[in-house]
Motif scaffolding. Structure first.
Motif, short mmCIF file in Angstrom:
data_model
loop_
_atom_site.label_atom_id
_atom_site.label_comp_id
_atom_site.label_asym_id
_atom_site.label_seq_id
_atom_site.Cartn_x
_atom_site.Cartn_y
_atom_site.Cartn_z
N ILE A 47 0.84 -1.20 0.00
CA ILE A 47 0.00 0.00 0.00
C ILE A 47 0.87 1.25 0.00
CG2 ILE A 47 -1.65 1.33 1.38
CD1 ILE A 47 -2.84 -1.37 2.25
N PHE A 48 1.90 1.27 0.82
CA PHE A 48 2.81 2.41 0.86
C PHE A 48 3.48 2.61 -0.49
CE2 PHE A 48 7.15 4.02 1.36
CZ PHE A 48 6.87 5.27 1.89
N PHE A 81 2.23 6.77 -6.89
CA PHE A 81 1.19 7.67 -7.38
C PHE A 81 1.57 9.13 -7.13
CE2 PHE A 81 -2.60 10.18 -6.29
CZ PHE A 81 -3.22 10.20 -7.53
N LEU A 82 2.00 9.44 -5.91
CA LEU A 82 2.30 10.83 -5.57
C LEU A 82 3.53 11.34 -6.31
CD1 LEU A 82 1.51 10.86 -1.75
CD2 LEU A 82 0.14 11.79 -3.62
N THR A 83 4.57 10.53 -6.42
CA THR A 83 5.75 11.00 -7.13
C THR A 83 5.50 11.17 -8.62
OG1 THR A 83 6.57 8.74 -7.30
CG2 THR A 83 7.40 10.06 -5.47
N THR A 84 4.70 10.28 -9.21
CA THR A 84 4.37 10.41 -10.62
C THR A 84 3.53 11.65 -10.87
OG1 THR A 84 4.40 8.01 -10.82
CG2 THR A 84 3.34 9.23 -12.59
N ARG A 85 2.58 11.91 -10.00
CA ARG A 85 1.74 13.10 -10.15
C ARG A 85 2.58 14.36 -10.02
NH1 ARG A 85 -2.98 14.64 -5.97
NH2 ARG A 85 -1.14 15.00 -4.71
N ASN A 86 3.53 14.36 -9.08
CA ASN A 86 4.40 15.51 -8.90
C ASN A 86 5.26 15.75 -10.14
OD1 ASN A 86 5.63 17.66 -7.60
ND2 ASN A 86 7.23 16.35 -6.72
N LYS A 87 5.81 14.68 -10.71
CA LYS A 87 6.64 14.83 -11.92
C LYS A 87 5.83 15.34 -13.10
CE LYS A 87 9.98 11.28 -10.65
NZ LYS A 87 10.50 9.94 -10.95
N GLU A 88 4.60 14.86 -13.24
CA GLU A 88 3.75 15.34 -14.32
C GLU A 88 3.43 16.82 -14.17
OE1 GLU A 88 0.32 12.86 -14.10
OE2 GLU A 88 1.22 11.25 -15.28
N ARG A 89 3.15 17.23 -12.94
CA ARG A 89 2.84 18.64 -12.70
C ARG A 89 4.05 19.52 -12.95
NH1 ARG A 89 -1.39 19.05 -7.67
NH2 ARG A 89 -3.02 17.82 -8.66
N LEU A 90 5.21 19.08 -12.51
CA LEU A 90 6.42 19.86 -12.76
C LEU A 90 6.71 19.98 -14.25
CD1 LEU A 90 8.80 18.66 -9.89
CD2 LEU A 90 7.72 20.89 -10.15
N ALA A 91 6.49 18.91 -15.00
CA ALA A 91 6.71 18.96 -16.45
C ALA A 91 5.74 19.93 -17.11
CB ALA A 91 6.57 17.57 -17.04
N LEU A 92 4.48 19.94 -16.67
CA LEU A 92 3.51 20.87 -17.24
C LEU A 92 3.86 22.32 -16.90
CD1 LEU A 92 0.14 19.00 -16.67
CD2 LEU A 92 1.16 19.60 -18.85
N ILE A 93 4.33 22.55 -15.69
CA ILE A 93 4.71 23.91 -15.30
C ILE A 93 5.91 24.37 -16.10
CG2 ILE A 93 5.66 25.28 -13.39
CD1 ILE A 93 3.81 23.68 -11.54
#
Length: 111
Positions: free
Chosen positions: A15-16, A22-34
């Motif tokens: 679970i961890f 999930f959280l690290t992938t979402r963060n990387k996607e957001r940074l790439a979009l920014i």
């Protein structure tokens, strides 16, 4: 190593691991979009509900499960098999509690 220790350890680590990925992938996607110049308002999903809607869902689910246990006990005392009546009533009334919470949440969102 004993199974009593190993099984919960594996479950919690899995679970961890899923939450971490999930959280690290979402963060990387957001940074790439920014970096590409996307607007920050893109990340706002528009959800108005917060902790109140979660509490409402859990409360009505717990009420449904409690009613299901009571009805299951009543059916068992009237002669029905307890192995069938308890799970059936718990799932039926728990589901009814979630459906009720959906309609109550939707009504509150309209107001």
């Amino acid at each position: 190593m004993q199974e009593e220790i190993l099984i919960p350890l594996i479950i919690f680590s899995a679970i961890f691991g899923m939450v971490y990925v999930f959280l690290t992938t979402r963060n990387k996607e957001r940074l790439a979009l920014i970096e590409k110049g996307a607007d920050a308002s893109l990340f706002n999903t528009g959800k108005k509900g917060g902790i109140g809607s979660i509490v409402l869902n859990l409360a009505l689910l717990a009420i449904g499960i409690g009613i299901g246990v009571l009805v299951g006990a009543g059916l068992e005392s009237s002669g029905m098999n307890g192995d069938v009546s308890f799970p059936a009533c718990i799932f039926i009334f728990g589901g009814l509690g979630l459906v009720t919470s959906f309609f109550v949440s939707r009504k509150l969102e309209k107001e």
